[in-house]
Design a protein around this motif. Sequence first.
Motif, mmCIF file in Angstrom:
data_model
loop_
_atom_site.group_PDB
_atom_site.id
_atom_site.type_symbol
_atom_site.label_atom_id
_atom_site.label_comp_id
_atom_site.label_asym_id
_atom_site.label_seq_id
_atom_site.Cartn_x
_atom_site.Cartn_y
_atom_site.Cartn_z
ATOM 1 N N LEU A 1 -3.791 -17.398 -3.314
ATOM 2 C CA LEU A 1 -4.233 -17.636 -1.945
ATOM 3 C C LEU A 1 -3.039 -17.386 -1.030
ATOM 4 N N CYS A 2 -3.272 -16.765 0.109
ATOM 5 C CA CYS A 2 -2.182 -16.489 1.042
ATOM 6 C C CYS A 2 -2.512 -17.049 2.421
ATOM 7 N N TRP A 3 -1.592 -17.864 2.934
ATOM 8 C CA TRP A 3 -1.749 -18.471 4.255
ATOM 9 C C TRP A 3 -0.851 -17.810 5.306
ATOM 10 N N CYS A 4 -0.347 -16.590 5.048
ATOM 11 C CA CYS A 4 0.449 -15.942 6.100
ATOM 12 C C CYS A 4 -0.464 -15.724 7.306
ATOM 13 N N ARG A 5 0.127 -15.567 8.453
ATOM 14 C CA ARG A 5 -0.693 -15.417 9.661
ATOM 15 C C ARG A 5 -1.564 -14.164 9.611
ATOM 16 N N ASP A 6 -1.040 -13.058 9.047
ATOM 17 C CA ASP A 6 -1.866 -11.852 8.951
ATOM 18 C C ASP A 6 -3.106 -12.129 8.115
ATOM 19 N N CYS A 7 -2.935 -12.751 6.948
ATOM 20 C CA CYS A 7 -4.097 -13.040 6.097
ATOM 21 C C CYS A 7 -5.064 -14.000 6.784
ATOM 22 N N GLN A 8 -4.541 -14.944 7.548
ATOM 23 C CA GLN A 8 -5.438 -15.854 8.274
ATOM 24 C C GLN A 8 -6.300 -15.089 9.274
ATOM 25 N N TYR A 9 -5.724 -14.075 9.931
ATOM 26 C CA TYR A 9 -6.521 -13.268 10.864
ATOM 27 C C TYR A 9 -7.655 -12.575 10.118
ATOM 28 N N TRP A 10 -7.313 -11.948 8.978
ATOM 29 C CA TRP A 10 -8.325 -11.185 8.236
ATOM 30 C C TRP A 10 -9.329 -12.078 7.538
ATOM 31 N N ALA A 11 -8.937 -13.302 7.210
ATOM 32 C CA ALA A 11 -9.852 -14.239 6.534
ATOM 33 C C ALA A 11 -10.524 -15.161 7.547
ATOM 34 N N THR A 12 -10.500 -14.801 8.799
ATOM 35 C CA THR A 12 -11.101 -15.535 9.915
ATOM 36 C C THR A 12 -10.674 -16.999 9.963
ATOM 37 N N GLY A 13 -9.385 -17.228 9.734
ATOM 38 C CA GLY A 13 -8.821 -18.560 9.896
ATOM 39 C C GLY A 13 -8.481 -19.284 8.616
ATOM 40 N N ASN A 14 -8.918 -18.787 7.504
ATOM 41 C CA ASN A 14 -8.629 -19.403 6.212
ATOM 42 C C ASN A 14 -7.543 -18.630 5.492
ATOM 43 N N ALA A 15 -7.216 -19.077 4.298
ATOM 44 C CA ALA A 15 -6.328 -18.308 3.434
ATOM 45 C C ALA A 15 -7.108 -17.125 2.869
ATOM 46 N N ALA A 16 -6.413 -16.024 2.643
ATOM 47 C CA ALA A 16 -7.024 -14.887 1.951
ATOM 48 C C ALA A 16 -6.891 -15.118 0.449
ATOM 49 N N VAL A 17 -7.906 -14.720 -0.289
ATOM 50 C CA VAL A 17 -7.873 -14.789 -1.746
ATOM 51 C C VAL A 17 -7.608 -13.366 -2.230
ATOM 52 N N ASN A 18 -6.492 -13.196 -2.936
ATOM 53 C CA ASN A 18 -6.036 -11.866 -3.317
ATOM 54 C C ASN A 18 -5.724 -11.786 -4.804
ATOM 55 N N ILE A 19 -5.901 -10.591 -5.357
ATOM 56 C CA ILE A 19 -5.348 -10.300 -6.669
ATOM 57 C C ILE A 19 -4.283 -9.235 -6.501
ATOM 58 N N ILE A 20 -3.310 -9.260 -7.393
ATOM 59 C CA ILE A 20 -2.265 -8.247 -7.410
ATOM 60 C C ILE A 20 -2.525 -7.394 -8.642
ATOM 61 N N VAL A 21 -2.587 -6.073 -8.439
ATOM 62 C CA VAL A 21 -2.903 -5.141 -9.515
ATOM 63 C C VAL A 21 -1.880 -4.002 -9.520
ATOM 64 N N PRO A 22 -1.755 -3.312 -10.657
ATOM 65 C CA PRO A 22 -0.906 -2.112 -10.657
ATOM 66 C C PRO A 22 -1.491 -1.063 -9.713
ATOM 67 N N ARG A 23 -0.664 -0.521 -8.871
ATOM 68 C CA ARG A 23 -1.133 0.455 -7.888
ATOM 69 C C ARG A 23 -1.780 1.660 -8.567
ATOM 70 N N ALA A 24 -1.236 2.079 -9.698
ATOM 71 C CA ALA A 24 -1.764 3.245 -10.412
ATOM 72 C C ALA A 24 -3.150 2.996 -10.996
ATOM 73 N N ALA A 25 -3.578 1.744 -11.074
ATOM 74 C CA ALA A 25 -4.877 1.395 -11.671
ATOM 75 C C ALA A 25 -6.021 1.438 -10.666
ATOM 76 N N VAL A 26 -5.746 1.733 -9.401
ATOM 77 C CA VAL A 26 -6.774 1.710 -8.365
ATOM 78 C C VAL A 26 -7.170 3.137 -7.991
ATOM 79 N N ALA A 27 -8.476 3.412 -8.076
ATOM 80 C CA ALA A 27 -9.025 4.707 -7.665
ATOM 81 C C ALA A 27 -10.042 4.460 -6.557
ATOM 82 N N VAL A 28 -9.938 5.212 -5.469
ATOM 83 C CA VAL A 28 -10.789 5.021 -4.296
ATOM 84 C C VAL A 28 -11.650 6.260 -4.075
ATOM 85 N N GLU A 29 -12.932 6.006 -3.773
ATOM 86 C CA GLU A 29 -13.855 7.070 -3.366
ATOM 87 C C GLU A 29 -14.356 6.733 -1.975
ATOM 88 N N GLY A 30 -14.333 7.707 -1.091
ATOM 89 C CA GLY A 30 -14.866 7.481 0.244
ATOM 90 C C GLY A 30 -13.783 7.343 1.291
#
Length: 123
Positions: free
Chosen positions: A14-43
């Motif tokens: 969980l992250c309570w930094c101010r940026d994450c609070q903005y994106w989580a509409t006032g709460n902590a953001a729930v995040n996972i950390i993954v290897p960058r090479a393991a992520v493939a994006v379409e679109g």
Amino acid sequence: MRYTISAEPMAARLCWCRDCQYWATGNAAVNIIVPRAAVAVEGDLRTWDSLADSGRHMRRSFCGTCGTQVFSEARENADAMVVRVGTLDATGDIQPQSVIWTESAPPWAQIDPALKASPRQPT
């Protein structure tokens, strides 16, 4: 926009930094950390670069269609990236192990004492 992750998360937090609070509409953001090479994006994925309170140079990625914030990447950490748990198709197996940026949390925040806590960005 869709993405796949071909590796298990290295961490969940969980992250309570101010940026994450903005994106989580006032709460902590729930995040996972993954290897960058393991992520493939379409679109259509759009990005926005910023300087975080930690001093890291961040690239924030969001869906180009709906605007949902999906990823964060620090230029200073080329091996890992952050994925917003709310964007996963299945979230039931995600169990945060820590909470960060607790010094930025509002007074009403409920911080689980069973989780390892860091007042700022852990080293």
